[in-house]
Design a protein around this motif. Structure first.
Motif, short mmCIF file in Angstrom:
data_model
loop_
_atom_site.label_atom_id
_atom_site.label_comp_id
_atom_site.label_asym_id
_atom_site.label_seq_id
_atom_site.Cartn_x
_atom_site.Cartn_y
_atom_site.Cartn_z
N ASP A 281 0.84 -1.19 0.00
CA ASP A 281 0.00 0.00 0.00
C ASP A 281 0.89 1.25 0.00
O ASP A 281 1.49 1.59 1.02
CB ASP A 281 -0.91 -0.01 1.24
N GLY A 282 0.99 1.90 -1.15
CA GLY A 282 1.76 3.13 -1.22
C GLY A 282 3.26 2.94 -1.32
O GLY A 282 4.02 3.89 -1.09
N VAL A 283 3.73 1.76 -1.67
CA VAL A 283 5.16 1.51 -1.85
C VAL A 283 5.53 1.88 -3.28
O VAL A 283 5.04 1.27 -4.23
CB VAL A 283 5.51 0.03 -1.56
N THR A 284 6.38 2.87 -3.44
CA THR A 284 6.67 3.40 -4.76
C THR A 284 8.07 3.08 -5.29
O THR A 284 8.37 3.37 -6.44
CB THR A 284 6.51 4.94 -4.75
N ASP A 285 8.92 2.48 -4.47
CA ASP A 285 10.27 2.15 -4.90
C ASP A 285 10.29 0.75 -5.50
O ASP A 285 9.99 -0.23 -4.80
CB ASP A 285 11.22 2.21 -3.70
N LEU B 18 0.42 -4.17 8.77
CA LEU B 18 1.56 -3.82 9.62
C LEU B 18 1.46 -2.36 10.02
O LEU B 18 1.29 -1.48 9.18
CB LEU B 18 2.88 -4.05 8.87
N ALA B 19 1.51 -2.10 11.33
CA ALA B 19 1.40 -0.74 11.85
C ALA B 19 2.24 -0.61 13.11
O ALA B 19 2.27 -1.52 13.94
CB ALA B 19 -0.06 -0.39 12.15
N VAL C 146 -3.95 -15.88 4.82
CA VAL C 146 -3.71 -14.51 5.26
C VAL C 146 -3.14 -13.66 4.13
O VAL C 146 -2.41 -14.15 3.27
CB VAL C 146 -2.75 -14.50 6.48
N VAL C 147 -3.52 -12.39 4.15
CA VAL C 147 -2.90 -11.36 3.31
C VAL C 147 -2.20 -10.39 4.26
O VAL C 147 -2.83 -9.82 5.15
CB VAL C 147 -3.93 -10.61 2.46
N ILE C 148 -0.91 -10.21 4.08
CA ILE C 148 -0.12 -9.28 4.90
C ILE C 148 0.00 -7.97 4.13
O ILE C 148 0.51 -7.95 3.01
CB ILE C 148 1.28 -9.87 5.18
N VAL C 149 -0.49 -6.88 4.72
CA VAL C 149 -0.49 -5.59 4.05
C VAL C 149 0.63 -4.73 4.60
O VAL C 149 0.70 -4.49 5.81
CB VAL C 149 -1.84 -4.87 4.21
N VAL C 150 1.50 -4.27 3.73
CA VAL C 150 2.65 -3.45 4.12
C VAL C 150 2.49 -2.06 3.51
O VAL C 150 2.28 -1.93 2.30
CB VAL C 150 3.97 -4.08 3.64
N GLY C 151 2.57 -1.03 4.36
CA GLY C 151 2.45 0.34 3.88
C GLY C 151 3.80 0.95 3.57
O GLY C 151 4.84 0.30 3.67
N SER C 152 3.79 2.21 3.19
CA SER C 152 5.04 2.90 2.87
C SER C 152 5.81 3.18 4.16
O SER C 152 5.23 3.24 5.24
CB SER C 152 4.74 4.21 2.15
N GLU C 153 7.11 3.37 4.01
CA GLU C 153 7.96 3.58 5.18
C GLU C 153 7.62 4.87 5.90
O GLU C 153 7.67 4.95 7.13
CB GLU C 153 9.43 3.58 4.75
N LEU D 89 10.88 0.08 9.51
CA LEU D 89 11.66 -0.74 8.60
C LEU D 89 11.15 -0.50 7.19
O LEU D 89 9.98 -0.17 6.99
CB LEU D 89 11.51 -2.22 8.95
N ASN D 90 12.02 -0.68 6.20
CA ASN D 90 11.51 -0.54 4.85
C ASN D 90 10.62 -1.73 4.52
O ASN D 90 10.59 -2.75 5.23
CB ASN D 90 12.64 -0.36 3.83
N ALA D 91 9.87 -1.61 3.44
CA ALA D 91 8.84 -2.59 3.12
C ALA D 91 9.41 -3.99 2.94
O ALA D 91 8.83 -4.98 3.41
CB ALA D 91 8.11 -2.17 1.84
N GLY D 92 10.58 -4.09 2.30
CA GLY D 92 11.16 -5.41 2.06
C GLY D 92 11.53 -6.12 3.34
O GLY D 92 11.25 -7.31 3.51
N VAL D 93 12.15 -5.41 4.28
CA VAL D 93 12.56 -6.01 5.54
C VAL D 93 11.34 -6.36 6.40
O VAL D 93 11.25 -7.45 6.97
CB VAL D 93 13.51 -5.07 6.32
N ALA D 94 10.38 -5.44 6.50
CA ALA D 94 9.19 -5.68 7.31
C ALA D 94 8.41 -6.89 6.80
O ALA D 94 7.98 -7.75 7.58
CB ALA D 94 8.30 -4.44 7.31
#
Length: 314
Positions: free
Chosen positions: A171-175, A244-245, A262-269, A296-301
């Protein structure tokens, strides 16, 4: 007399000829059915979703999410790295009368070994036009449009393998490099794909391919026109949505939902989850960080939570 009986029939109480209905009403109804058979129960929704998916088999995973746009990888180092990492390519353009150094020779060799890549010689002005004047150094690699899957296809693919879906949504990860890192983690921990929004989000560019270190070739990426709507569709299919929050009510170690579909949702850093996406999540989970790092950045989280999910499933 018959009319009088009709008037009396509306009174409360037992009537003649009830056939023992009151007595049968007091009898037991047998053992409680299992959770999978009780309408409205979470396990019943999951079982229903699996049965539905079993009757519907998509022809391919990368067929219904649309295509991205083609792009150009320019410069000798960039072209060689893209070819080394297996980035899909359709054509390698080489400038006429180019200085034949080591990188040019390696690019030609890699393109020839892979097969399916057309080699085209072009004058410098033509390469300048194709790249809008970028410093291409005489080498340009054309990357074809990426064929995205549909979000539903990821869950269907999991059920086809007899497994509970394990999906990551961004969600909102632009890199693009973060997207590539997430694809790599999903592949490493047995996940079934990644969902990205169609707009204002990273797509499967050459940079994402390179960061995935080849995992993008075996892990589908789906594109959703509306991410919130896609998550709601997963919820209706009995799949838990975990966001993730930093201020989540649960920690990644105590959330049992990670052991199921499960769907794991990761937002922008920087901004985290958007409001609508956050409200759609069934659970909000945080990653304890004793070292004091704020985020943490999206990849690590994603990698941390995917590891926990894989551990619970093993």
């Amino acid at each position: 007399m018959a009319a009088n009986n009709r008037r009396m029939s509306g009174k409360k109480g037992a009537q003649v000829g009830s056939g023992g209905q009151r007595r049968r009403g007091l009898e037991g109804k047998g053992p409680t059915p299992p959770a999978e058979a009780r309408k409205g129960h979470k396990k019943n929704r999951i079982a229903g979703a699996k049965a539905k998916q079993a009757t519907r088999r998509p022809a391919t995973l990368k067929s219904r999410g649309g295509k991205g746009t083609s792009e150009m990888v320019v410069g000798r180092n960039s072209v060689v790295e893209a070819l080394r990492e297996g980035v899909p390519a359709s054509t390698l353009y080489v400038q006429q009368f180019i200085d034949n150094d080591e990188r040019v020779r390696e690019a030609l060799q890699l393109a020839g070994e892979r097969g399916g890549i057309h080699l085209m010689e072009a004058p410098r002005p033509e390469l300048d036009r194709m790249t809008n004047g970028l410093n291409h150094q005489g080498l340009v690699l054309q990357v074809p449009p990426y064929e995205y899957a549909h979000p539903e296809d990821l869950a269907a693919g999991a059920y086809d393998q007899g497994e509970d879906p394990l999906i990551v949504a961004l969600d909102g990860v632009t890199d693009p490099r973060n997207l590539g890192a997430v694809v790599r983690s999903v592949s490493a921990f047995g996940g079934h794909g990644v969902v990205v929004p169609e707009r204002r989000a990273a797509g499967m560019t050459a940079g994402a391919w390179k960061t995935s270190a080849g995992a993008a070739a075996r892990t589908p990426v789906a594109r959703a026109t509306n991410l919130t709507r896609a998550l709601e569709g997963y919820k209706k299919a009995g799949i838990a949505i975990v966001g993730l929050a930093a201020d989540g009510e649960h920690t990644v170690h105590d959330l049992e939902a990670l052991g199921g579909p499960v769907v794991i949702v990761v937002g922008s850093e920087g901004k985290g989850l958007s409001r609508l996406v956050g409200e759609t999540c069934d659970y909000r989970v945080r990653i304890p960080m004793p070292g004091g790092t704020e985020s943490l950045n999206a990849g690590v989280a994603a990698g941390v939570v995917l590891y926990e999910a894989a551990r619970r499933r093993s």
